[in-house]
Design an enzyme around this catalytic site. Sequence first.
Site, PDB file in Angstrom:
ATOM      1  N   TYR A  76      26.817  -5.485  -8.422  1.00 25.01           N
ATOM      2  CA  TYR A  76      25.780  -4.781  -9.169  1.00 25.01           C
ATOM      3  C   TYR A  76      24.593  -5.697  -9.458  1.00 25.01           C
ATOM      4  CZ  TYR A  76      23.840  -1.669 -12.786  1.00 25.01           C
ATOM      5  OH  TYR A  76      23.028  -0.850 -13.525  1.00 25.01           O
ATOM      6  N   SER A  93      17.587  -2.772 -13.723  1.00 22.41           N
ATOM      7  CA  SER A  93      18.410  -3.011 -14.912  1.00 22.41           C
ATOM      8  C   SER A  93      18.012  -4.356 -15.487  1.00 22.41           C
ATOM      9  CB  SER A  93      19.887  -3.035 -14.503  1.00 22.41           C
ATOM     10  OG  SER A  93      20.711  -3.526 -15.534  1.00 22.41           O
TER      11      SER A  93
END
Length: 280
Positions: free
Chosen positions: A175, A162
């Site tokens: 995350y 990401s």
Amino acid sequence: MVRRTGAALASCDVTDTTPATPPDAEPDPRRPLAGRTALVTGAASGIGRAVAQRLAAAGAELLLVDLDADRLAGVAEALGAEALACDLGDADAVAALGLRRRRVDVLVNNAGLQHVAPVEDFDPERFALIHRVMLHAPFLLARDVLPGMYERGWGRLVHLTSAHGHRASAYKAAYVSAKHGLEGLSKVIAVEAAGRGVTSNTVAPGYVRTPLVEGQVADQARRHGIGEDEVLERVMLARTPVKRLVEPAEVAELVAYLCGPHTDSITGASHHLDGGWTAT
């Protein structure tokens, strides 16, 4: 609230899925992965489903992994793939897949989940779960498939990270740290695999148009009393020059390219599809 999209199986019968014929020396440009077997995690929806569809179009035989057994079965049936319903947060379930006894030429680590809270309030169990699914499981899967790739002299590992593997956002400690860790793991594999015909890369998108993200947009719109388009521009894409969500098919196309021919020298790299987010 934790939303979990990744996953695998507590027990299963394992059989060898080695293709009857070896991959062609000169791949068909229309089906460059013919004769290869690809394993995709988080394959029941979103990016994982798009990647599975694209790799199937490239000729790969598919092993699809997800926690949602019912939805996974539908995707697998549509693609003529094998479904492996499995909880990637359970190391024993990952081991039960028996991947050391199966042929896997391509591994796409995509499964993930999210939880939002300030560090002082972040549930330690949620933190650990996110790391198990998004960092420990990719390590376990790579550990199991690499020996076969080395033996055959060819393999492709692509890890979906990401922009948050390179940047931080508040309230996403688990995350962000898991994605940073996966970036590092990919580089280590790339260095160790050098000269063995195996590559390891990451694909790092920004916000992708998935059910999870679309749900977040709707929630933010209700919370702030503004339209969804305004949420995208002012909240979610505030740091992104290109003010639109990334489409799953865009991500899948890059994954397929990294798994195809003429990519032997592309390894240890992170490929950004973030609308310029990490350029700012």
